[in-house]
Scaffold this active site. Structure first.
Site, PDB file in Angstrom:
ATOM      1  N   LYS A  44      21.914  54.151 -19.251  1.00  0.00           N
ATOM      2  CA  LYS A  44      20.743  54.655 -18.516  1.00  0.00           C
ATOM      3  C   LYS A  44      19.588  54.912 -19.475  1.00  0.00           C
ATOM      4  O   LYS A  44      18.436  54.612 -19.161  1.00  0.00           O
ATOM      5  CB  LYS A  44      21.094  55.940 -17.752  1.00  0.00           C
ATOM      6  CG  LYS A  44      21.932  55.683 -16.504  1.00  0.00           C
ATOM      7  CD  LYS A  44      22.152  56.965 -15.731  1.00  0.00           C
ATOM      8  CE  LYS A  44      23.055  56.741 -14.524  1.00  0.00           C
ATOM      9  NZ  LYS A  44      23.541  57.994 -13.939  1.00  0.00           N
ATOM     10  N   LYS A  76      28.931  45.810 -12.800  1.00  0.00           N
ATOM     11  CA  LYS A  76      29.528  46.657 -11.765  1.00  0.00           C
ATOM     12  C   LYS A  76      28.624  46.701 -10.534  1.00  0.00           C
ATOM     13  O   LYS A  76      27.405  46.790 -10.674  1.00  0.00           O
ATOM     14  CB  LYS A  76      29.679  48.080 -12.334  1.00  0.00           C
ATOM     15  CG  LYS A  76      30.260  49.095 -11.380  1.00  0.00           C
ATOM     16  CD  LYS A  76      30.165  50.502 -11.957  1.00  0.00           C
ATOM     17  CE  LYS A  76      28.865  51.207 -11.622  1.00  0.00           C
ATOM     18  NZ  LYS A  76      28.893  52.075 -10.445  1.00  0.00           N
ATOM     19  N   LYS A  79      24.687  51.142  -6.696  1.00  0.00           N
ATOM     20  CA  LYS A  79      23.694  51.508  -5.677  1.00  0.00           C
ATOM     21  C   LYS A  79      22.290  51.229  -6.156  1.00  0.00           C
ATOM     22  O   LYS A  79      21.396  50.955  -5.375  1.00  0.00           O
ATOM     23  CB  LYS A  79      23.778  53.018  -5.398  1.00  0.00           C
ATOM     24  CG  LYS A  79      24.907  53.422  -4.515  1.00  0.00           C
ATOM     25  CD  LYS A  79      24.621  54.809  -3.957  1.00  0.00           C
ATOM     26  CE  LYS A  79      25.683  55.807  -4.374  1.00  0.00           C
ATOM     27  NZ  LYS A  79      25.289  56.654  -5.481  1.00  0.00           N
TER      28      LYS A  79
HETATM   29  P1  ATP Z   1      24.414  54.396  -9.160  1.00  0.00           P
HETATM   30  O1  ATP Z   1      24.314  52.929  -9.358  1.00  0.00           O
HETATM   31  O2  ATP Z   1      23.249  54.994  -8.443  1.00  0.00           O
HETATM   32  O3  ATP Z   1      24.848  55.147 -10.379  1.00  0.00           O
HETATM   33  P2  ATP Z   1      27.012  54.087  -8.014  1.00  0.00           P
HETATM   34  O4  ATP Z   1      27.057  52.922  -7.101  1.00  0.00           O
HETATM   35  O5  ATP Z   1      27.636  53.957  -9.364  1.00  0.00           O
HETATM   36  O6  ATP Z   1      25.546  54.602  -8.096  1.00  0.00           O
HETATM   37  P3  ATP Z   1      28.005  56.796  -7.596  1.00  0.00           P
HETATM   38  O7  ATP Z   1      27.463  57.757  -6.615  1.00  0.00           O
HETATM   39  O8  ATP Z   1      27.631  56.981  -9.004  1.00  0.00           O
HETATM   40  O9  ATP Z   1      27.664  55.295  -7.205  1.00  0.00           O
HETATM   41  O10 ATP Z   1      29.583  56.732  -7.443  1.00  0.00           O
HETATM   42  C1  ATP Z   1      30.318  57.260  -6.383  1.00  0.00           C
HETATM   43  C2  ATP Z   1      31.772  56.864  -6.530  1.00  0.00           C
HETATM   44  O11 ATP Z   1      31.925  55.462  -6.361  1.00  0.00           O
HETATM   45  C3  ATP Z   1      32.389  57.179  -7.907  1.00  0.00           C
HETATM   46  O12 ATP Z   1      33.710  57.628  -7.737  1.00  0.00           O
HETATM   47  C4  ATP Z   1      32.355  55.857  -8.617  1.00  0.00           C
HETATM   48  O13 ATP Z   1      33.360  55.762  -9.619  1.00  0.00           O
HETATM   49  C5  ATP Z   1      32.630  54.914  -7.473  1.00  0.00           C
HETATM   50  N1  ATP Z   1      32.063  53.587  -7.723  1.00  0.00           N
HETATM   51  C6  ATP Z   1      30.759  53.307  -7.948  1.00  0.00           C
HETATM   52  N2  ATP Z   1      30.582  51.984  -8.125  1.00  0.00           N
HETATM   53  C7  ATP Z   1      31.813  51.419  -8.019  1.00  0.00           C
HETATM   54  C8  ATP Z   1      32.287  50.073  -8.104  1.00  0.00           C
HETATM   55  N3  ATP Z   1      31.465  49.072  -8.324  1.00  0.00           N
HETATM   56  N4  ATP Z   1      33.606  49.850  -7.927  1.00  0.00           N
HETATM   57  C9  ATP Z   1      34.457  50.868  -7.686  1.00  0.00           C
HETATM   58  N5  ATP Z   1      34.073  52.157  -7.596  1.00  0.00           N
HETATM   59  C10 ATP Z   1      32.769  52.444  -7.766  1.00  0.00           C
END
Ligand code: ATP
Ligand code: LTN
Length: 327
Positions: free
Chosen positions: A112, A193, A196
């Site tokens: 980040k 990965k 969001k």
């Molecule tokens: P951002 O990109 O905004 O950081 P994010 O998609 O990583 O968001 P978070 O709110 O940070 O989402 O994560 C919520 C949950 O979803 C956490 O337990 C995280 O480990 C899981 N998670 C996020 N992305 C993935 C993915 N691609 N595959 C599996 N689990 C995920």
């Protein structure tokens, strides 16, 4: 007493199938076995700028999606982080026992920070606030996706350091990763990965995407130059689609092999899309029902916060007492 479970998601974008398969699906599975607290971590979301009106709307959207995906608010506490001030209070006390070097080593921080010209302190402190969320409730199990494993190791280090400085205070929590789906990759780029905050049009399948769009995104997913599925030699894109299918269907490795070996990519993707849609369509139906009921979500969130606040406040009181702060 039942072991306590704590986990959360940031209201910082659209929940996608990675969030569901990595975390939410597991929450639904274990909700009756433990005392569960599922949080919407708005204080984490503001470590990057969020439009205030959008953030407020997202908080209820995420709560509605938890319920639509199968979390029962009568069985679990669903709550918003900033509604329980003890989260921020404990985070400060934990900050004071955390070496900055531990935080600078975090992969997510480095990623980040590399994207920013000026790095907000909240990005560095992010995992300390996450440790506070968990330790506040003496949670024994934290079900998350793989990207959070390093933050959980840090949580354990912080808990152990506090316990050794001030005496046994915190339960040292364990991580719970799903066997399949712990790391779903971007459909446009299977080396990244699914996230969001990624912006590509074909990057993710969001739980609230229109059904047609879901079908199109999966049909356009990056694969490789082989003509048909070979589970043994498949590249990252095909493996990602196989994981998505397997995590939604709970099929075994053997079933997956039998079903897809030799299938042309177009037909394979169609089956993946239909499997995903068959799960997401009912979520969307329930989501519409939940959000159509005025005041329902606000009530769930108020009740959740009221239920957990006494636990959180008791921990803060103990920590203040142990540290010699004025109580
Ligand atoms: P951002 O990109 O905004 O950081 P994010 O998609 O990583 O968001 P978070 O709110 O940070 O989402 O994560 C919520 C949950 O979803 C956490 O337990 C995280 O480990 C899981 N998670 C996020 N992305 C993935 C993915 N691609 N595959 C599996 N689990 C995920
Ligand atoms: N950092 C987590 C969200 C999160 C969390 C938590 C998860 C904040 N506090 C406590 C589990 C337990 C993420 O998924 N980005």
């Amino acid at each position: 007493m039942k072991t306590r479970v704590f986990s959360g998601m940031q209201p910082s974008g659209n929940l996608h199938i990675g969030n569901y398969l990595g975390a939410l699906k597991n929450w639904v599975r274990i909700q009756h076995d433990y005392e569960c607290i599922f949080c919407i971590v708005d204080l984490h979301a503001i470590t990057l700028y969020q439009d205030p009106a959008e953030l407020r709307a997202k908080i209820e959207e995420i709560a509605a999606l938890y319920i639509a995906a199968g979390i029962d608010p009568k069985v679990c506490s669903i709550m918003v982080q900033s509604a329980v001030p003890a989260h921020a209070e404990l985070a400060w006390m934990l900050t004071c026992v955390t070496p900055v070097g531990w935080l600078e080593r975090m992969t997510q921080y480095k990623m980040k920070a590399a994207k920013q010209e000026s790095v907000g302190d909240g990005i560095l402190q992010y995992p300390v606030l996450m440790a506070a969320d968990i330790l506040l409730y003496q949670a024994g199990i934290v079900p998350v996706g793989e990207d959070q494993a390093q933050h959980l190791e840090l949580t354990r280090d912080i808990a152990q350091r506090f316990n050794s400085l001030y005496g046994d205070t915190f339960v040292v929590p364990g991580t719970s990763l799903p066997a399949v789906g712990a790391r779903i990759m971007g459909l446009d780029d299977p080396t990244q990965k699914m996230s969001k905050s990624a912006t590509g049009a074909n990057h993710s399948v969001a739980l609230l995407d229109p059904i047609d769009k879901i079908r199109k995104t999966i049909m356009r997913a990056t694969t490789d130059s082989h003509p048909a599925v070979d589970v043994e030699t498949a590249g990252a894109g095909v493996l990602n689609l196989l994981s998505i299918y397997q995590a939604f269907s709970n099929a075994s490795d053997e079933e997956l092999k039998q079903r897809f070996t030799g299938m042309r990519y177009g037909d394979f993707k169609k089956q993946v899309a239909e499997m995903v849609i068959s799960h997401i369509e009912p979520f969307q139906r329930r989501y519409r029902e939940i959000t159509a009921e005025p005041g329902y979500l606000a009530g769930v969130l108020r009740e959740g916060a009221e239920r957990v606040a006494p636990i959180a406040n008791a921990t803060v009181r103990t920590v203040k007492d142990r540290m010699g702060l004025y109580t």
